[in-house]
Design an enzyme around this catalytic site. Structure first.
Site, PDB file in Angstrom:
ATOM      1  CG  PHE A  62    -110.611 -27.077  24.139  1.00 38.01           C
ATOM      2  CD1 PHE A  62    -111.336 -25.927  23.851  1.00 38.01           C
ATOM      3  CD2 PHE A  62    -109.318 -27.189  23.649  1.00 38.01           C
ATOM      4  CE1 PHE A  62    -110.788 -24.907  23.077  1.00 38.01           C
ATOM      5  CE2 PHE A  62    -108.765 -26.178  22.887  1.00 38.01           C
ATOM      6  CZ  PHE A  62    -109.499 -25.040  22.598  1.00 38.01           C
ATOM      7  CG  LEU A 107    -118.739 -37.458  30.637  1.00 39.49           C
ATOM      8  CD1 LEU A 107    -120.072 -37.402  31.386  1.00 39.49           C
ATOM      9  CD2 LEU A 107    -118.667 -36.334  29.607  1.00 39.49           C
ATOM     10  N   GLY A 139    -113.927 -34.098  29.770  1.00 41.61           N
ATOM     11  CA  GLY A 139    -115.013 -33.446  29.049  1.00 41.61           C
ATOM     12  C   GLY A 139    -116.227 -33.194  29.929  1.00 41.61           C
ATOM     13  CB  ILE A 165    -110.655 -44.543  24.217  1.00 44.67           C
ATOM     14  CG1 ILE A 165    -109.471 -44.123  25.098  1.00 44.67           C
ATOM     15  CG2 ILE A 165    -111.472 -43.353  23.757  1.00 44.67           C
ATOM     16  CD1 ILE A 165    -108.459 -43.241  24.382  1.00 44.67           C
ATOM     17  CE1 TYR A 223    -100.346 -35.322  23.927  1.00 43.87           C
ATOM     18  CE2 TYR A 223     -98.786 -33.591  23.357  1.00 43.87           C
ATOM     19  CZ  TYR A 223    -100.025 -34.192  23.203  1.00 43.87           C
ATOM     20  OH  TYR A 223    -100.924 -33.657  22.335  1.00 43.87           O
ATOM     21  CG  ASN A 237     -98.974 -24.651  20.864  1.00 49.16           C
ATOM     22  OD1 ASN A 237     -98.137 -24.670  19.962  1.00 49.16           O
ATOM     23  ND2 ASN A 237     -98.751 -25.186  22.046  1.00 49.16           N
ATOM     24  CB  ILE A 284    -104.502 -19.036  25.187  1.00 49.71           C
ATOM     25  CG1 ILE A 284    -103.388 -18.551  24.252  1.00 49.71           C
ATOM     26  CG2 ILE A 284    -105.787 -18.235  24.967  1.00 49.71           C
ATOM     27  CD1 ILE A 284    -103.736 -18.561  22.780  1.00 49.71           C
ATOM     28  NE  ARG A 333     -95.021 -24.031  22.919  1.00 52.82           N
ATOM     29  CZ  ARG A 333     -93.750 -23.936  23.251  1.00 52.82           C
ATOM     30  NH1 ARG A 333     -92.919 -23.192  22.533  1.00 52.82           N
ATOM     31  NH2 ARG A 333     -93.283 -24.586  24.302  1.00 52.82           N
TER      32      ARG A 333
END
Length: 321
Positions: A12, A34, A37, A53, A141, A170, A185, A208
């Site tokens: 994104f 991917l 993505g 990675i 996270y 955000n 959103i 946020r």
């Protein structure tokens, strides 16, 4: 101009960043497995390498390409997923980070730019949050991102690689998935485009600091050329918006009335968040240019277009998946 590696560049934020870097004249290579993505997000002018990675072959890639800088976007970005599978979260956000750092130092990369998070601050009520605030994450996270930050600082101390750490507010915009910190959103946009009720976790009063992905990209671009390195910066709008206010804005944009269903708040989610962006403005000469209303218009228009295209391609419901 620089030779830049963008990890997670098919995702994104990468879909906004890579075209921006190319427009600035940089040579860009995207490394992405991917898993989240999409290859169609990568401009043809950028080179693409499909790789995880955590793959140790990254060192060979970096040795061959001789990158000047790395912008590290790849990783696990959902609070809820980190609570379900903390081992996966640790592997991507910590082990993946170490693999990138190790390879960068072995191949002479001068600078690494890291996408951290507002979740580093935890449920700190002393708003607006400045970079000097204590990092007390509430989720695995947030913890994994803070840990990655510490590895970066120590790699600088021991091996001399320059860095910039960005704690993003955000982020939202076109091509966003349902996960991640700004995903509310995209979720709302899809629900409204599909004429569905709006589902809200909690009472809707949580706030946020929503920042458009294009403004994030400009900050990342500035980080490539600034002399004010080896520091941490917030990228944000310095503004609080509640979920109820967000829904009202969407109603004005979509010219629709819709029902709202409130459900139990999710574990690990903070209630209020707003980041002070003064340091990035003063030291990086960065400025946000996209108002929330403008960004929501762009985002909603994108999801309406996706719905229309799905309908034309024979999806009977036309719903955006």
């Amino acid at each position: 101009m620089q030779n830049v590696l963008v990890t997670g560049g098919a995702g994104f934020i990468g879909s906004h960043l890579v075209p921006h870097l190319l427009a600035l004249g940089h040579q860009v290579t995207v490394l992405d497995d991917l898993s989240n993505g999409r290859e169609e997000n990568i401009p043809s002018e950028a080179e693409f390498i499909k790789m995880d990675i955590c793959n140790e072959k990254i060192t060979g890639v970096m040795q061959k390409k001789k990158f000047d800088s790395i912008i590290h976007l790849a990783g696990q970005t959902a609070v809820s997923e980190s609570l379900k599978d903390p081992i996966m979260d640790e592997k991507l956000n910590i082990e993946g980070m170490i693999n990138i750092l190790r390879s960068a130092c072995q191949t002479g990369v001068a600078r690494i730019i890291f996408s951290s998070t507002a979740a580093a601050y935890g449920n700190n009520e002393n708003l607006p949050l400045r970079e000097s605030a204590l990092a007390t994450p509430l989720s695995f996270y947030g913890l994994s991102k803070v840990t990655a930050e510490k590895y970066i600082r120590l790699y600088h101390d021991y091996f001399g690689i320059d860095y910039i750490i960005f704690r993003f507010a955000n982020v939202y915009g076109e091509r966003q998935g349902d996960g991640g910190e700004g995903g509310v959103i995209s979720i709302f946009a899809k629900q409204i485009a599909n004429d569905q009720d709006i589902a809200v976790f909690g009472d809707g009063g949580q706030t946020r600091d929503f920042i458009y992905a294009g403004d994030i990209s400009s900050g990342l671009g500035q980080a490539l050329v600034t002399d004010n390195t080896n520091d941490t910066y917030n990228l944000s709008t310095y503004t609080q918006t509640s979920l109820k206010q967000l829904i009202t804005l969407f109603g004005n944009i979509a010219h629709k009335n819709f029902s709202i269903k409130y459900t139990k708040a999710r574990s690990g989610d903070i209630y209020h968040s707003m980041l002070d962006n003064t340091k990035a403005i003063e030291k990086l000469d960065w400025h946000m240019h996209t108002s929330l209303s403008e960004g929501l218009n762009k985002t909603f228009a994108y999801f309406k277009k996706v719905k229309a295209e799905a309908h034309q391609c024979g999806d009977i419901s036309g719903d955006i998946k």
